[in-house]
Write a protein that holds these residues in place. Structure first.
Motif, mmCIF file in Angstrom:
data_model
loop_
_atom_site.group_PDB
_atom_site.id
_atom_site.type_symbol
_atom_site.label_atom_id
_atom_site.label_comp_id
_atom_site.label_asym_id
_atom_site.label_seq_id
_atom_site.Cartn_x
_atom_site.Cartn_y
_atom_site.Cartn_z
ATOM 1 N N PRO A 235 -5.091 -1.815 14.461
ATOM 2 C CA PRO A 235 -4.554 -0.427 14.409
ATOM 3 C C PRO A 235 -3.574 -0.561 13.112
ATOM 4 N N ALA A 236 -2.956 -1.601 12.786
ATOM 5 C CA ALA A 236 -1.963 -1.406 11.636
ATOM 6 C C ALA A 236 -2.734 -1.368 10.359
ATOM 7 N N ILE A 237 -3.860 -1.721 10.103
ATOM 8 C CA ILE A 237 -4.713 -1.588 8.793
ATOM 9 C C ILE A 237 -4.781 -0.059 8.953
ATOM 10 N N ARG A 238 -5.581 0.423 9.842
ATOM 11 C CA ARG A 238 -6.029 1.869 10.064
ATOM 12 C C ARG A 238 -4.826 2.957 9.826
ATOM 13 N N ALA A 239 -3.540 2.541 10.528
ATOM 14 C CA ALA A 239 -2.426 3.543 10.008
ATOM 15 C C ALA A 239 -2.050 3.348 8.498
ATOM 16 N N ALA A 240 -1.955 2.112 8.112
ATOM 17 C CA ALA A 240 -1.889 1.925 6.574
ATOM 18 C C ALA A 240 -2.732 2.907 5.720
ATOM 19 N N LEU A 241 -4.000 2.883 6.031
ATOM 20 C CA LEU A 241 -4.901 3.562 5.334
ATOM 21 C C LEU A 241 -4.995 5.198 5.523
ATOM 22 N N LEU A 242 -4.517 5.398 6.666
ATOM 23 C CA LEU A 242 -4.348 6.632 6.966
ATOM 24 C C LEU A 242 -3.193 7.239 6.416
ATOM 25 N N ALA A 243 -2.133 6.561 6.026
ATOM 26 C CA ALA A 243 -1.002 7.136 5.437
ATOM 27 C C ALA A 243 -1.325 7.333 3.954
ATOM 28 N N ARG A 244 -2.364 6.885 3.694
ATOM 29 C CA ARG A 244 -2.744 7.049 2.207
ATOM 30 C C ARG A 244 -4.019 8.026 1.911
ATOM 31 N N LEU A 245 -4.339 8.673 2.839
ATOM 32 C CA LEU A 245 -5.476 9.425 3.112
ATOM 33 C C LEU A 245 -5.253 10.671 1.909
ATOM 34 N N ASP A 246 -3.945 11.153 2.016
ATOM 35 C CA ASP A 246 -3.575 12.255 1.206
ATOM 36 C C ASP A 246 -2.514 11.676 0.098
ATOM 37 N N ASP A 247 -2.649 10.655 -0.387
ATOM 38 C CA ASP A 247 -1.867 9.984 -1.438
ATOM 39 C C ASP A 247 -2.103 11.074 -2.669
ATOM 40 N N GLU A 248 -0.972 11.290 -3.330
ATOM 41 C CA GLU A 248 -0.954 12.018 -4.586
ATOM 42 C C GLU A 248 -1.705 11.363 -5.650
ATOM 43 N N SER B 30 0.709 -1.174 0.072
ATOM 44 C CA SER B 30 -0.081 0.008 0.209
ATOM 45 C C SER B 30 0.982 1.173 0.039
ATOM 46 N N SER B 31 2.082 1.160 0.268
ATOM 47 C CA SER B 31 2.887 2.228 0.199
ATOM 48 C C SER B 31 4.143 2.034 -1.007
ATOM 49 N N ASP B 32 3.676 1.126 -1.886
ATOM 50 C CA ASP B 32 4.755 1.069 -2.989
ATOM 51 C C ASP B 32 4.866 2.258 -3.820
ATOM 52 N N PRO B 33 6.033 2.494 -4.472
ATOM 53 C CA PRO B 33 6.380 3.727 -5.235
ATOM 54 C C PRO B 33 5.291 3.810 -6.560
ATOM 55 N N ASP B 34 4.786 2.594 -6.983
ATOM 56 C CA ASP B 34 3.979 2.715 -8.173
ATOM 57 C C ASP B 34 2.502 2.864 -7.588
ATOM 58 N N PRO B 35 1.798 3.749 -8.463
ATOM 59 C CA PRO B 35 0.566 4.355 -7.840
ATOM 60 C C PRO B 35 -0.583 3.265 -8.138
ATOM 61 N N ARG B 36 -0.277 2.258 -9.001
ATOM 62 C CA ARG B 36 -1.154 1.199 -9.556
ATOM 63 C C ARG B 36 -1.085 0.290 -8.305
ATOM 64 N N VAL B 37 0.011 -0.157 -7.778
ATOM 65 C CA VAL B 37 0.249 -0.975 -6.862
ATOM 66 C C VAL B 37 -0.301 -0.373 -5.559
ATOM 67 N N ARG B 38 -0.193 0.759 -5.195
ATOM 68 C CA ARG B 38 -0.719 1.380 -3.992
ATOM 69 C C ARG B 38 -2.279 1.153 -4.183
ATOM 70 N N ASP B 39 -2.864 1.635 -5.225
ATOM 71 C CA ASP B 39 -4.276 1.579 -5.589
ATOM 72 C C ASP B 39 -4.781 0.211 -5.169
ATOM 73 N N TRP B 40 -4.250 -0.585 -5.617
ATOM 74 C CA TRP B 40 -4.785 -2.047 -5.392
ATOM 75 C C TRP B 40 -4.720 -2.468 -4.192
ATOM 76 N N ALA B 41 -3.647 -2.400 -3.521
ATOM 77 C CA ALA B 41 -3.505 -2.986 -2.186
ATOM 78 C C ALA B 41 -4.085 -2.085 -1.071
ATOM 79 N N THR B 42 -4.327 -0.905 -1.590
ATOM 80 C CA THR B 42 -5.230 0.193 -0.450
ATOM 81 C C THR B 42 -6.682 -0.558 -0.454
ATOM 82 N N PHE B 43 -7.228 -0.652 -1.881
ATOM 83 C CA PHE B 43 -8.513 -1.184 -2.218
ATOM 84 C C PHE B 43 -8.682 -2.771 -1.493
#
Length: 362
Positions: A180-193, A156-169
């Motif tokens: 807490p780990a899942i929420r932290a990962a999602l929170l880290a992507r809340l302002d993703d470019e 979900s924090s991969d350099p490639d946006p399509r990888v991040r998108d699928w992992a976050t989905f």
């Protein structure tokens, strides 16, 4: 048999022509036909093609083998999966390796999960994306393994946006687990470019009732003259919090008469956020439990509901009184508002879940 062989020959021949949408559509149709018929002759041809010099032949083999025989439960898995894995480990072409890893995931055999996860650090973004797409859809007999969870969080924090998108989905919407780990990962992507990744993060947090999602959705729907996207409205519905109601009703008034998917979405969000919804949901849930238990009477099984609206979960309860967690829990209010129309659909869902759990236990 000649007809099946002819389709395989045609699939290989498509690789000699120009790449366009028509070719892709025809290839997809041929692949599905070959997978469904699952002829022994095609299986042998596809397995042999895994080591062909032409990359198109190897790709065609991967497409066919990933779901070969899926209507019958993929009966050739013991022959197919070791060969697909061997080919993926040896493959040097990134596109072919992506298709092979995708095939490994589409086999949907959790026994091969660790082998699938081993490609999560592949240098090719397409291969990592294939892992991110496949891991959440595995038929887990219990909650996903810690390694699977950790892998998806990492992707979900991969350099490639399509990888991040699928992992976050996968983390946010395909899995119901909360931690807490899942929420932290999602929170880290809340302002993703990447806007798609950010949207999936918002929706995933909303599905878990996270305060960060509530604050973000409220800010978005209260902002004057802002274009409100469907994902924001879907997140509002997932949150089902009355604090959103006034702003949603203001949007509905502004959109009155439009009658499109946006007005439908805001109406649904309003129904979910109604202050009376929790009590209506509680009463309906009691009716659902009674109806399901009546339908499975005599089996020893019954229905268990955990949590509260809008995140009430549906579980089968075994004859020994314990909740059976061999299946993913059903979400009673997923894409539903608390009205009487929900009862029949959820009752069917509950009965089906109980039968599936009972069958697994023999």
């Amino acid at each position: 048999m000649a007809e099946v062989d002819a389709r395989w020959v045609r699939l290989l021949a498509l690789g000699q022509g120009p790449e366009d949408a028509d070719v892709d559509d025809e290839a997809a149709s041929l692949v599905q036909q070959l997978q469904v018929e699952a002829a022994e002759s095609v299986l042998e041809l596809a397995l042999s093609a895994l080591s062909h010099d032409d990359p198109w032949h190897r790709r065609a083999a991967a497409w066919v083998l990933g779901q070969f025989g899926y209507p019958e439960g993929r009966p050739f898995g013991a022959r197919v999966l070791p060969e697909v894995l061997r080919a993926a480990r040896a493959e040097r072409d990134d596109d072919v390796r992506e298709d092979l890893v995708d095939a490994l995931g589409k086999a949907e055999d959790v026994a091969w999960l660790d082998e699938l996860l081993s490609f999560a650090g592949d240098p090719a973004p397409g291969v990592r994306r294939a892992v991110a797409m496949s891991v959440p859809g595995m038929p887990y007999a219990a909650p996903p393994t810690e390694r699977a969870l950790d892998t998806l969080i990492t992707l979900s924090s991969d350099p490639d946006p399509r990888v991040r998108d699928w992992a976050t989905f996968g983390l946010g919407s395909q899995w119901s687990q909360d931690s807490p780990a899942i929420r932290a990962a999602l929170l880290a992507r809340l302002d993703d470019e990447d806007p798609d990744t950010a949207a999936e993060a918002l929706l995933g947090l909303a599905r878990r009732g996270d305060p960060a999602a509530l604050a973000r959705v409220l800010a978005l729907i209260e902002e004057p003259d802002r274009l409100i996207g469907l994902v924001v409205l879907e997140a509002a519905a997932e949150l089902a919090d009355p604090v959103l109601l006034a702003a949603l009703e203001e949007i509905a008034r502004a959109w009155a008469g439009d009658e499109d998917e946006h007005t439908e979405a805001v109406a649904f969000a309003i129904a979910r956020c109604d202050p009376g919804a929790p009590e209506s949901a509680r009463q309906i849930e009691q009716q659902i439990v009674t109806a399901v238990d009546e339908r499975v009477a005599g089996t020893g099984w019954s229905l268990a509901l955990t949590g509260t609206y809008p995140r009430t979960q549906l579980w089968p309860r075994r004859p020994d009184g314990a909740v059976d967690e061999s299946l993913e829990p059903g979400l009673v209010w997923e894409r539903r508002a608390p009205d009487e129309s929900a009862i029949d659909a959820v009752v069917i869902q509950g009965v089906t879940t109980i039968h599936e759990a009972a069958a697994r236990r023999g």
